[in-house]
Design an enzyme around this catalytic site. Structure first.
Site, mmCIF file in Angstrom:
data_model
loop_
_atom_site.group_PDB
_atom_site.id
_atom_site.type_symbol
_atom_site.label_atom_id
_atom_site.label_comp_id
_atom_site.label_asym_id
_atom_site.label_seq_id
_atom_site.Cartn_x
_atom_site.Cartn_y
_atom_site.Cartn_z
ATOM 1 C CG HIS A 15 -2.220 -3.191 1.378
ATOM 2 N ND1 HIS A 15 -3.418 -2.956 0.753
ATOM 3 C CD2 HIS A 15 -1.257 -2.892 0.472
ATOM 4 C CE1 HIS A 15 -3.179 -2.527 -0.485
ATOM 5 N NE2 HIS A 15 -1.877 -2.478 -0.675
ATOM 6 C CG ASP B 69 -2.121 -9.238 2.907
ATOM 7 O OD1 ASP B 69 -1.491 -9.772 1.981
ATOM 8 O OD2 ASP B 69 -2.379 -8.014 2.954
ATOM 9 C CD GLN C 189 5.416 -6.540 -0.236
ATOM 10 O OE1 GLN C 189 6.361 -6.644 -1.006
ATOM 11 N NE2 GLN C 189 4.298 -5.914 -0.564
ATOM 12 C CE LYS D 83 1.894 -6.135 -4.188
ATOM 13 N NZ LYS D 83 1.302 -5.717 -2.932
ATOM 14 C CB CYS E 70 -2.097 0.806 0.308
ATOM 15 S SG CYS E 70 -2.247 1.245 -1.411
#
Ligand SMILES: *Cc1c(COP(=O)(O)O)cnc(C)c1O
Length: 411
Positions: free
Chosen positions: A128, A205, A208, A231, A369
Protein backbone atom coordinates in the site's frame (compact mmCIF):
# COMPACT_ATOMS: atom_id res chain seq x y z
CA UNK A 1 -25.75 -9.16 20.08
CA UNK A 2 -25.37 -12.14 17.83
CA UNK A 3 -24.99 -15.70 18.91
CA UNK A 4 -21.84 -17.38 17.65
CA UNK A 5 -21.81 -21.14 17.91
CA UNK A 6 -18.67 -23.17 18.04
CA UNK A 7 -17.20 -23.37 14.57
CA UNK A 8 -20.24 -21.87 12.92
CA UNK A 9 -21.49 -18.34 12.61
CA UNK A 10 -25.15 -17.45 12.54
CA UNK A 11 -24.81 -15.05 9.61
CA UNK A 12 -28.42 -13.92 9.71
CA UNK A 13 -28.10 -12.89 13.35
CA UNK A 14 -24.74 -11.28 12.66
CA UNK A 15 -26.21 -9.23 9.81
CA UNK A 16 -28.82 -7.89 12.22
CA UNK A 17 -25.96 -6.49 14.30
CA UNK A 18 -25.07 -4.15 11.41
CA UNK A 19 -27.82 -1.56 10.84
CA UNK A 20 -26.28 -0.30 7.59
CA UNK A 21 -26.75 -3.70 5.94
CA UNK A 22 -30.52 -3.10 6.00
CA UNK A 23 -30.37 0.05 3.93
CA UNK A 24 -31.15 0.56 0.28
CA UNK A 25 -28.74 2.10 -2.20
CA UNK A 26 -30.07 3.32 -5.53
CA UNK A 27 -33.34 1.57 -4.80
CA UNK A 28 -31.68 -1.83 -4.16
CA UNK A 29 -30.60 -3.56 -0.96
CA UNK A 30 -27.00 -2.66 -0.19
CA UNK A 31 -24.44 -5.35 -1.01
CA UNK A 32 -21.28 -4.18 0.67
CA UNK A 33 -18.16 -5.65 -0.92
CA UNK A 34 -15.71 -2.85 -0.09
CA UNK A 35 -14.54 -4.30 3.20
CA UNK A 36 -10.87 -3.94 2.33
CA UNK A 37 -11.39 -0.15 2.29
CA UNK A 38 -13.32 -0.09 5.56
CA UNK A 39 -15.58 -2.47 7.43
CA UNK A 40 -19.11 -1.72 8.58
CA UNK A 41 -19.84 -1.21 12.28
CA UNK A 42 -22.02 -3.34 14.55
CA UNK A 43 -24.66 -1.65 16.68
CA UNK A 44 -22.71 -2.19 19.90
CA UNK A 45 -19.75 -0.25 18.49
CA UNK A 46 -22.08 2.58 17.47
CA UNK A 47 -23.72 2.45 20.92
CA UNK A 48 -20.32 2.57 22.62
CA UNK A 49 -19.52 5.84 20.84
CA UNK A 50 -22.81 7.38 21.97
CA UNK A 51 -22.27 6.03 25.49
CA UNK A 52 -18.80 7.54 25.72
CA UNK A 53 -19.90 11.04 24.77
CA UNK A 54 -23.12 10.75 26.79
CA UNK A 55 -21.67 9.54 30.09
CA UNK A 56 -17.88 9.27 30.15
CA UNK A 57 -16.38 12.22 28.28
CA UNK A 58 -13.37 13.78 30.04
CA UNK A 59 -9.71 14.29 29.25
CA UNK A 60 -7.47 11.47 30.38
CA UNK A 61 -4.25 10.98 32.36
CA UNK A 62 -4.40 14.43 33.95
CA UNK A 63 -7.60 14.96 35.86
CA UNK A 64 -7.90 14.74 39.61
CA UNK A 65 -11.65 14.30 39.23
CA UNK A 66 -13.57 11.03 39.04
CA UNK A 67 -14.83 11.44 35.50
CA UNK A 68 -11.29 11.84 34.18
CA UNK A 69 -10.25 8.77 36.15
CA UNK A 70 -13.11 6.73 34.68
CA UNK A 71 -12.26 7.81 31.13
CA UNK A 72 -8.57 7.03 31.77
CA UNK A 73 -9.44 3.57 33.10
CA UNK A 74 -11.63 2.83 30.07
CA UNK A 75 -8.88 3.98 27.69
CA UNK A 76 -6.15 1.97 29.46
CA UNK A 77 -8.46 -1.01 29.63
CA UNK A 78 -8.80 -0.88 25.84
CA UNK A 79 -5.01 -0.85 25.58
CA UNK A 80 -4.90 -4.05 27.62
CA UNK A 81 -7.55 -5.65 25.40
CA UNK A 82 -5.37 -4.84 22.39
CA UNK A 83 -2.27 -6.14 24.15
CA UNK A 84 -4.05 -9.45 24.79
CA UNK A 85 -5.54 -9.64 21.31
CA UNK A 86 -2.14 -9.30 19.64
CA UNK A 87 -0.36 -11.10 22.49
CA UNK A 88 2.12 -8.32 23.23
CA UNK A 89 4.35 -8.90 26.26
CA UNK A 90 3.51 -5.51 27.82
CA UNK A 91 0.59 -3.08 27.50
CA UNK A 92 3.07 -0.19 27.12
CA UNK A 93 4.17 -1.76 23.83
CA UNK A 94 0.76 -0.78 22.43
CA UNK A 95 0.83 2.83 21.17
CA UNK A 96 -2.48 4.38 20.12
CA UNK A 97 -2.26 6.05 16.71
CA UNK A 98 -4.74 7.56 14.29
CA UNK A 99 -4.33 4.46 12.09
CA UNK A 100 -1.91 2.38 10.08
CA UNK A 101 -0.56 5.33 8.11
CA UNK A 102 0.22 7.20 11.33
CA UNK A 103 1.92 4.14 12.86
CA UNK A 104 4.20 3.67 9.86
CA UNK A 105 5.11 7.36 9.80
CA UNK A 106 5.96 7.21 13.52
CA UNK A 107 8.46 4.42 12.95
CA UNK A 108 9.86 5.93 9.75
CA UNK A 109 10.35 9.22 11.55
CA UNK A 110 11.96 7.50 14.52
CA UNK A 111 14.55 5.87 12.29
CA UNK A 112 15.70 9.23 10.87
CA UNK A 113 18.34 9.57 13.56
CA UNK A 114 19.36 5.90 13.45
CA UNK A 115 20.24 5.55 9.76
CA UNK A 116 23.31 6.56 7.79
CA UNK A 117 24.15 6.98 4.13
CA UNK A 118 24.69 3.56 2.60
CA UNK A 119 22.18 1.80 4.86
CA UNK A 120 19.55 -0.22 3.05
CA UNK A 121 15.83 -0.69 3.56
CA UNK A 122 13.73 -3.43 1.99
CA UNK A 123 10.12 -3.06 0.87
CA UNK A 124 7.92 -5.50 -1.07
CA UNK A 125 6.48 -5.03 -4.55
CA UNK A 126 2.92 -5.32 -3.24
CA UNK A 127 2.69 -2.56 -0.66
CA UNK A 128 0.00 0.00 0.00
CA UNK A 129 1.34 3.52 -0.70
CA UNK A 130 1.33 4.18 3.05
CA UNK A 131 4.03 1.51 3.42
CA UNK A 132 6.13 3.00 0.60
CA UNK A 133 6.03 6.79 0.72
CA UNK A 134 7.05 7.35 4.40
CA UNK A 135 10.13 5.18 3.75
CA UNK A 136 11.03 7.05 0.58
CA UNK A 137 10.86 10.25 2.61
CA UNK A 138 13.10 8.60 5.22
CA UNK A 139 15.60 7.67 2.48
CA UNK A 140 15.64 11.29 1.28
CA UNK A 141 16.39 12.51 4.80
CA UNK A 142 19.11 9.96 5.57
CA UNK A 143 20.72 8.88 2.27
CA UNK A 144 19.61 5.28 2.84
CA UNK A 145 18.45 3.34 -0.21
CA UNK A 146 15.34 1.29 -0.87
CA UNK A 147 15.41 -2.25 -2.32
CA UNK A 148 12.34 -4.15 -3.48
CA UNK A 149 11.31 -7.81 -3.02
CA UNK A 150 9.76 -8.67 -6.40
CA UNK A 151 6.54 -10.66 -6.90
CA UNK A 152 5.46 -13.25 -9.43
CA UNK A 153 2.41 -13.41 -11.73
CA UNK A 154 0.31 -15.07 -9.01
CA UNK A 155 0.96 -12.12 -6.73
CA UNK A 156 3.34 -13.94 -4.38
CA UNK A 157 6.63 -12.53 -3.13
CA UNK A 158 9.75 -14.17 -4.54
CA UNK A 159 11.55 -15.12 -1.34
CA UNK A 160 14.69 -16.31 -3.12
CA UNK A 161 15.11 -12.75 -4.43
CA UNK A 162 14.54 -11.39 -0.93
CA UNK A 163 17.41 -13.57 0.31
CA UNK A 164 19.66 -12.03 -2.36
CA UNK A 165 19.02 -8.40 -1.39
CA UNK A 166 19.32 -8.98 2.38
CA UNK A 167 22.74 -8.07 3.73
CA UNK A 168 24.59 -6.58 6.69
CA UNK A 169 23.62 -3.19 5.23
CA UNK A 170 19.89 -3.94 5.67
CA UNK A 171 18.51 -2.00 8.63
CA UNK A 172 14.76 -2.37 8.16
CA UNK A 173 12.32 -4.55 6.25
CA UNK A 174 8.64 -3.56 5.82
CA UNK A 175 6.03 -5.79 4.26
CA UNK A 176 2.29 -6.13 4.53
CA UNK A 177 0.87 -9.22 6.21
CA UNK A 178 -1.94 -9.33 3.63
CA UNK A 179 -2.06 -7.33 0.40
CA UNK A 180 -5.14 -5.10 0.20
CA UNK A 181 -5.08 -5.23 -3.61
CA UNK A 182 -4.47 -8.96 -4.15
CA UNK A 183 -5.42 -10.70 -0.92
CA UNK A 184 -2.07 -12.52 -0.74
CA UNK A 185 -1.10 -13.68 2.74
CA UNK A 186 2.66 -13.17 2.90
CA UNK A 187 5.01 -15.57 4.71
CA UNK A 188 5.90 -12.95 7.29
CA UNK A 189 7.31 -15.32 9.89
CA UNK A 190 9.95 -16.44 7.42
CA UNK A 191 10.55 -12.85 6.23
CA UNK A 192 11.06 -11.71 9.84
CA UNK A 193 13.41 -14.58 10.72
CA UNK A 194 15.57 -13.94 7.67
CA UNK A 195 15.79 -10.20 8.41
CA UNK A 196 16.75 -10.84 12.02
CA UNK A 197 19.61 -13.09 10.88
CA UNK A 198 21.16 -9.88 9.47
CA UNK A 199 20.23 -7.76 12.47
CA UNK A 200 17.54 -5.85 10.57
CA UNK A 201 14.27 -4.77 12.22
CA UNK A 202 10.91 -5.61 10.63
CA UNK A 203 7.68 -3.63 10.44
CA UNK A 204 4.59 -5.52 9.36
CA UNK A 205 1.62 -3.59 7.97
CA UNK A 206 -1.23 -5.58 9.46
CA UNK A 207 -4.06 -3.30 8.28
CA UNK A 208 -5.54 -5.89 5.95
CA UNK A 209 -4.69 -8.94 8.05
CA UNK A 210 -6.13 -7.87 11.39
CA UNK A 211 -9.78 -8.23 10.28
CA UNK A 212 -9.20 -11.76 8.95
CA UNK A 213 -6.49 -13.56 10.90
CA UNK A 214 -5.07 -13.21 14.36
CA UNK A 215 -1.47 -12.07 14.62
CA UNK A 216 0.59 -13.10 17.65
CA UNK A 217 3.38 -10.52 17.79
CA UNK A 218 5.51 -12.59 20.16
CA UNK A 219 5.22 -15.79 18.13
CA UNK A 220 6.05 -13.79 15.00
CA UNK A 221 8.93 -12.10 16.84
CA UNK A 222 8.01 -8.96 14.87
CA UNK A 223 9.53 -5.61 15.85
CA UNK A 224 6.63 -3.40 14.78
CA UNK A 225 3.07 -4.29 13.78
CA UNK A 226 0.52 -1.64 12.73
CA UNK A 227 -3.25 -1.79 12.26
CA UNK A 228 -6.30 0.46 11.82
CA UNK A 229 -9.48 -0.01 13.89
CA UNK A 230 -11.80 0.94 11.04
CA UNK A 231 -10.99 -2.18 9.01
CA UNK A 232 -11.96 -4.42 11.93
CA UNK A 233 -15.40 -3.11 12.90
CA UNK A 234 -14.03 -0.15 14.89
CA UNK A 235 -14.22 3.59 14.25
CA UNK A 236 -12.04 5.61 11.87
CA UNK A 237 -9.19 7.76 13.19
CA UNK A 238 -7.71 5.22 15.59
CA UNK A 239 -5.27 2.34 15.35
CA UNK A 240 -2.26 0.94 17.11
CA UNK A 241 1.44 0.63 16.64
CA UNK A 242 2.82 -2.40 18.45
CA UNK A 243 6.54 -2.04 19.04
CA UNK A 244 8.95 -4.21 20.98
CA UNK A 245 9.83 -2.43 24.20
CA UNK A 246 13.54 -2.22 23.33
CA UNK A 247 12.79 -0.54 19.99
CA UNK A 248 10.27 1.90 21.46
CA UNK A 249 12.82 2.90 24.07
CA UNK A 250 15.44 3.42 21.40
CA UNK A 251 13.34 5.46 18.97
CA UNK A 252 12.99 9.19 19.64
CA UNK A 253 9.41 10.51 20.08
CA UNK A 254 7.44 11.43 16.99
CA UNK A 255 5.72 14.58 18.16
CA UNK A 256 6.38 16.94 21.04
CA UNK A 257 3.62 18.27 23.25
CA UNK A 258 1.54 17.58 26.30
CA UNK A 259 1.14 14.07 27.68
CA UNK A 260 4.51 12.83 26.30
CA UNK A 261 6.84 14.57 28.75
CA UNK A 262 8.19 13.83 32.21
CA UNK A 263 9.53 17.33 32.88
CA UNK A 264 9.72 20.48 30.77
CA UNK A 265 11.94 23.51 31.26
CA UNK A 266 13.46 25.85 28.69
CA UNK A 267 16.84 24.24 29.28
CA UNK A 268 15.81 20.64 28.89
CA UNK A 269 12.77 18.41 28.54
CA UNK A 270 12.70 14.75 29.52
CA UNK A 271 10.24 12.37 27.94
CA UNK A 272 7.56 10.34 29.62
CA UNK A 273 7.79 6.57 29.86
CA UNK A 274 6.17 4.27 27.32
CA UNK A 275 3.56 4.37 25.95
CA UNK A 276 3.04 8.10 26.65
CA UNK A 277 6.32 9.10 25.00
CA UNK A 278 4.61 8.41 21.64
CA UNK A 279 1.19 9.79 22.54
CA UNK A 280 1.58 13.57 22.49
CA UNK A 281 -1.56 15.64 22.89
CA UNK A 282 -5.13 14.64 23.65
CA UNK A 283 -5.69 11.35 21.81
CA UNK A 284 -8.83 9.96 20.18
CA UNK A 285 -10.10 8.83 23.60
CA UNK A 286 -13.49 7.64 22.41
CA UNK A 287 -11.90 5.90 19.42
CA UNK A 288 -9.43 4.02 21.61
CA UNK A 289 -12.13 2.84 24.02
CA UNK A 290 -14.45 1.78 21.19
CA UNK A 291 -11.59 -0.02 19.40
CA UNK A 292 -11.65 -2.23 22.50
CA UNK A 293 -15.40 -2.78 22.03
CA UNK A 294 -14.82 -3.82 18.40
CA UNK A 295 -12.11 -6.27 19.49
CA UNK A 296 -14.54 -7.79 22.01
CA UNK A 297 -17.12 -8.17 19.24
CA UNK A 298 -14.88 -10.01 16.78
CA UNK A 299 -13.44 -12.18 19.53
CA UNK A 300 -16.94 -13.17 20.57
CA UNK A 301 -17.53 -14.37 16.99
CA UNK A 302 -14.10 -15.99 17.07
CA UNK A 303 -11.27 -15.14 14.68
CA UNK A 304 -11.06 -18.78 13.57
CA UNK A 305 -14.76 -18.89 12.76
CA UNK A 306 -14.42 -15.64 10.86
CA UNK A 307 -11.43 -16.90 8.85
CA UNK A 308 -13.05 -20.20 8.00
CA UNK A 309 -16.34 -18.62 6.86
CA UNK A 310 -14.53 -15.96 4.82
CA UNK A 311 -12.48 -18.70 3.15
CA UNK A 312 -15.72 -20.38 2.08
CA UNK A 313 -16.88 -17.07 0.60
CA UNK A 314 -13.55 -16.64 -1.19
CA UNK A 315 -13.68 -20.12 -2.68
CA UNK A 316 -17.28 -19.75 -3.77
CA UNK A 317 -16.75 -16.27 -5.27
CA UNK A 318 -13.59 -17.35 -7.09
CA UNK A 319 -15.39 -20.29 -8.66
CA UNK A 320 -18.48 -18.25 -9.62
CA UNK A 321 -16.50 -15.30 -11.01
CA UNK A 322 -14.31 -17.53 -13.16
CA UNK A 323 -17.47 -18.81 -14.86
CA UNK A 324 -17.75 -15.38 -16.48
CA UNK A 325 -16.12 -15.30 -19.91
CA UNK A 326 -13.24 -12.85 -20.22
CA UNK A 327 -12.89 -12.34 -16.47
CA UNK A 328 -9.36 -12.42 -15.13
CA UNK A 329 -8.45 -12.51 -11.44
CA UNK A 330 -5.27 -10.74 -10.30
CA UNK A 331 -3.78 -12.32 -7.22
CA UNK A 332 -4.03 -16.10 -7.33
CA UNK A 333 -1.67 -16.92 -4.48
CA UNK A 334 -2.20 -20.30 -2.84
CA UNK A 335 -2.34 -18.54 0.50
CA UNK A 336 -4.87 -15.74 0.21
CA UNK A 337 -7.78 -14.11 1.96
CA UNK A 338 -11.20 -12.86 0.89
CA UNK A 339 -10.14 -10.13 -1.55
CA UNK A 340 -10.72 -10.60 -5.28
CA UNK A 341 -9.26 -8.15 -7.79
CA UNK A 342 -10.43 -8.68 -11.35
CA UNK A 343 -10.93 -7.18 -14.78
CA UNK A 344 -13.02 -8.08 -17.78
CA UNK A 345 -11.48 -8.05 -21.24
CA UNK A 346 -12.18 -4.81 -23.05
CA UNK A 347 -13.95 -3.03 -20.17
CA UNK A 348 -12.54 -0.33 -17.91
CA UNK A 349 -12.89 -1.26 -14.21
CA UNK A 350 -14.57 2.06 -13.46
CA UNK A 351 -17.43 1.28 -15.87
CA UNK A 352 -18.13 -2.04 -14.16
CA UNK A 353 -18.00 -0.38 -10.74
CA UNK A 354 -20.50 2.29 -11.81
CA UNK A 355 -23.01 -0.23 -13.13
CA UNK A 356 -22.65 -2.39 -10.01
CA UNK A 357 -23.29 0.72 -7.92
CA UNK A 358 -26.61 1.26 -9.70
CA UNK A 359 -27.49 -2.26 -8.54
CA UNK A 360 -26.63 -1.40 -4.93
CA UNK A 361 -23.32 -3.29 -5.01
CA UNK A 362 -20.37 -1.45 -3.46
CA UNK A 363 -16.99 -2.50 -4.89
CA UNK A 364 -13.81 -0.51 -5.24
CA UNK A 365 -12.24 0.28 -8.59
CA UNK A 366 -8.83 1.77 -9.33
CA UNK A 367 -5.29 1.15 -8.17
CA UNK A 368 -6.22 0.52 -4.50
CA UNK A 369 -3.33 2.73 -3.30
CA UNK A 370 -0.93 0.17 -4.75
CA UNK A 371 0.17 1.55 -8.11
CA UNK A 372 3.33 -0.59 -8.32
CA UNK A 373 1.10 -3.69 -8.46
CA UNK A 374 -0.91 -2.22 -11.33
CA UNK A 375 2.32 -1.33 -13.14
CA UNK A 376 3.50 -4.92 -12.67
CA UNK A 377 0.38 -6.28 -14.40
CA UNK A 378 0.40 -3.35 -16.88
CA UNK A 379 -3.21 -2.42 -16.08
CA UNK A 380 -4.75 0.91 -15.00
CA UNK A 381 -6.56 -0.73 -12.10
CA UNK A 382 -8.95 -3.49 -11.14
CA UNK A 383 -12.42 -4.03 -9.76
CA UNK A 384 -12.02 -5.27 -6.19
CA UNK A 385 -14.66 -7.20 -4.28
CA UNK A 386 -13.61 -7.83 -0.69
CA UNK A 387 -15.72 -9.97 1.63
CA UNK A 388 -16.38 -9.88 5.33
CA UNK A 389 -18.02 -12.35 7.70
CA UNK A 390 -21.39 -10.60 7.28
CA UNK A 391 -21.48 -11.23 3.52
CA UNK A 392 -23.33 -14.18 1.99
CA UNK A 393 -23.19 -16.53 -0.99
CA UNK A 394 -26.51 -15.02 -2.18
CA UNK A 395 -24.79 -11.63 -2.36
CA UNK A 396 -21.99 -13.19 -4.40
CA UNK A 397 -24.57 -14.66 -6.80
CA UNK A 398 -26.07 -11.18 -7.14
CA UNK A 399 -22.59 -9.77 -7.88
CA UNK A 400 -22.08 -12.35 -10.62
CA UNK A 401 -25.47 -11.44 -12.17
CA UNK A 402 -24.52 -7.76 -11.94
CA UNK A 403 -21.21 -8.30 -13.70
CA UNK A 404 -22.92 -10.25 -16.49
CA UNK A 405 -25.45 -7.43 -16.84
CA UNK A 406 -22.60 -4.88 -16.97
CA UNK A 407 -20.82 -6.93 -19.61
CA UNK A 408 -23.93 -7.09 -21.77
CA UNK A 409 -24.38 -3.34 -21.53
CA UNK A 410 -20.73 -2.44 -22.20
CA UNK A 411 -19.62 -4.93 -24.82
C1 LIG B 1 -5.97 0.33 4.54
C2 LIG B 1 -4.55 -0.03 4.46
C3 LIG B 1 -3.55 0.87 4.85
C4 LIG B 1 -3.85 2.28 5.30
O1 LIG B 1 -4.65 2.31 6.43
P1 LIG B 1 -5.21 3.73 6.96
O2 LIG B 1 -6.28 3.31 7.92
O3 LIG B 1 -5.75 4.44 5.76
O4 LIG B 1 -4.09 4.44 7.60
C5 LIG B 1 -2.26 0.45 4.78
N1 LIG B 1 -1.93 -0.78 4.37
C6 LIG B 1 -2.85 -1.68 3.99
C7 LIG B 1 -2.42 -3.04 3.56
C8 LIG B 1 -4.20 -1.33 4.02
O5 LIG B 1 -5.12 -2.22 3.64
Amino acid sequence: MSTAHINTLDIKAIRNDFPILARMVNGKPLVYFDNAATSQKPQLVIDAIVHYYSYLNANIHRGVHSLSQEATDAYENARIKLQKHFNAAHSHEIIFTSGTTHGINMVANGFSSLLNKGDELIVSAMEHHSNIVPWQMLCERTGATLKVIPMNENGELVISEYEKILSEKTKLVFVNHISNALGTINPIKDIIRKAHAFGAAVLIDGAQAAPHIKADVQALDVDFYVVSAHKMCGPTGVGILYGKEAWLKKLPPYQGGGEMIAEVSFEKTTYADLPHKFEAGTPNICGGIVFGTAIDYINKLGMENIASYENQLLEYATKRLLEINGLKIYGTATNKTSVISFNIDGIHPYDIGSILDKLGIAVRTGHHCAQPIMDFYKIPGTVRASFSFYNTKEEIDYLVEGIIQAKNMLL
